[in-house]
Design an enzyme around this catalytic site. Sequence first.
Site, PDB file in Angstrom:
ATOM      1  N   CYS A  87       2.197  -0.201  -8.887  1.00 15.30           N
ATOM      2  CA  CYS A  87       3.348   0.436  -8.247  1.00 15.30           C
ATOM      3  C   CYS A  87       4.556   0.503  -9.179  1.00 15.30           C
ATOM      4  O   CYS A  87       5.466   1.293  -8.946  1.00 15.30           O
ATOM      5  CB  CYS A  87       3.706  -0.303  -6.961  1.00 15.30           C
ATOM      6  N   GLY A 114       0.830  -1.200   0.000  1.00 19.86           N
ATOM      7  CA  GLY A 114       0.000   0.000   0.000  1.00 19.86           C
ATOM      8  C   GLY A 114       0.861   1.245   0.000  1.00 19.86           C
ATOM      9  O   GLY A 114       2.026   1.226  -0.413  1.00 19.86           O
ATOM     10  N   GLU A 156       5.717  -3.322   0.841  1.00 21.24           N
ATOM     11  CA  GLU A 156       5.855  -2.841  -0.536  1.00 21.24           C
ATOM     12  C   GLU A 156       5.000  -1.585  -0.623  1.00 21.24           C
ATOM     13  O   GLU A 156       3.776  -1.634  -0.554  1.00 21.24           O
ATOM     14  CB  GLU A 156       5.396  -3.915  -1.528  1.00 21.24           C
TER      15      GLU A 156
END
Length: 491
Positions: A286, A232, A252
């Site tokens: 991401c 997140g 992460e």
Amino acid sequence: MPGNEKSEVGCLIAGSWVTSGTQSDRVGPWTRRVVSTTRQADDHDVEKARWYARRGARAVARMSPAARADVLERAAAEALNRRDDLARLLALELGKPVKDGRGEILRVADTFAVAAAEARRIGGEVLPVAGWARGVGNTAMTYRAPVGVALSITPFNAPANLLAHKLGAAFAAGNTTIVKPPPQAPASSVAVVQLLLDSGMPPEAVQVLHGGGEVGAALSAAPEVGVISFTGSPATGNAVARAAGAKRLVMELGGNAATIVCADADIAAAAAVCAATGYSNSGQSCISVQRVYVDRQRYDDFLDAFTGQVRALRVGDPLDPATDVGSMVDDEAAERVVTWAREAVAAGASITTGGSRDGATVTPTVVAAPPADARLIRDEVFGAVVSVVPFDDFDEVIATCNDSRYGLQAGLFTHDVRRIVTAWRELEVGGLVVNGSSNFRLDHVPFGGVKDSGFGRESPRWMLDDYTTVKTLLLRGMSLFGEVLFGEEEA
């Protein structure tokens, strides 16, 4: 889910699905209607889940690695059987095109298969204690034991595959897991858990508690939890770490991934790859292509080719198999993208295509030459916009890429081996993709970042290090290696 039907999603607590209680609706960002209704966990649920997790940890730890691997292999096959249904859920809850959803479920199948293989490899070693005088006459051995209780906090952008990583690896290691899914994808997350249960995962191995930050904080602080895997934002990750205290953490936390295109690159191929991977899932990854730095000699050629590729992307209904770009997670996220693009234009950049939104759907946007301090460059945009910037010197562009709080993954298009080695050595990232964009991942390869992108590595093999603990056995007066020091026989 034809017509106006919606998914009724419960919490899985102590082996039972609980549906009565406080409910929360998820409105699909494309359909604009309620697509799932979810039972929210409360303090009593957290306490009951903690009690059951203690019991479950003992039960799962007693399963043989072969038994756990068999469950995961069945789950891998079942994921392929349910691929279309799961992709449809992702499209309804998130606006993710079914072609992207089908790709995610293919990765779920791969992840479970890899986790199964790693379960079969768990073991230990006999240590060389007799190599030192004080160890002579003794034997020492180790094995990797389950931590006990794992907590998996998953994000909305890839809720199925990231849950597969966290839950699959935790179970492969012999742990029980409490899952806290994203509020935006409750039905998709529960479908993955149900798939595992249907494949033979024992009820003691998993619980699911839905809710907001207060549920995540309570679970993170629970003393029974031995390891937390979180994906997140950095802000939420910091909150999880504060609540967790002295626990193992795998974090992460996102990025603003850069891709470098050198003068010797195949410009047409690089433009096509960056277009495909910059806007898949509306850029909500991401490692999605966010910043592309192009050698000034080829900048105009790349920008023209890239803009053409982006304009050709089909935007529309995520349930249409031909759709390339669906909606973003909500209207607020979409507004952020167009706002940041307008800010860059006000600072001297130009938009070559896109720049608008319809509800939660952003027209794929290309921003040419935004300044270095633009939010499109400095922060994580997590949306359907890519910035293209020229560079003049390779060492300088490496430094430019590193001038970021993030460091997850980067891409590099070149055939120059010296530049490849230099970039691998000098870029402050967890991974480098050569002749591909930043947005490429294999689920059996370690994945993770540095700096504010987090720490720890995802992929079952590397996650097992975090999900297990080394236990040592010392046998006094028994040796596999001989018990005589040099010269003792003569003495």
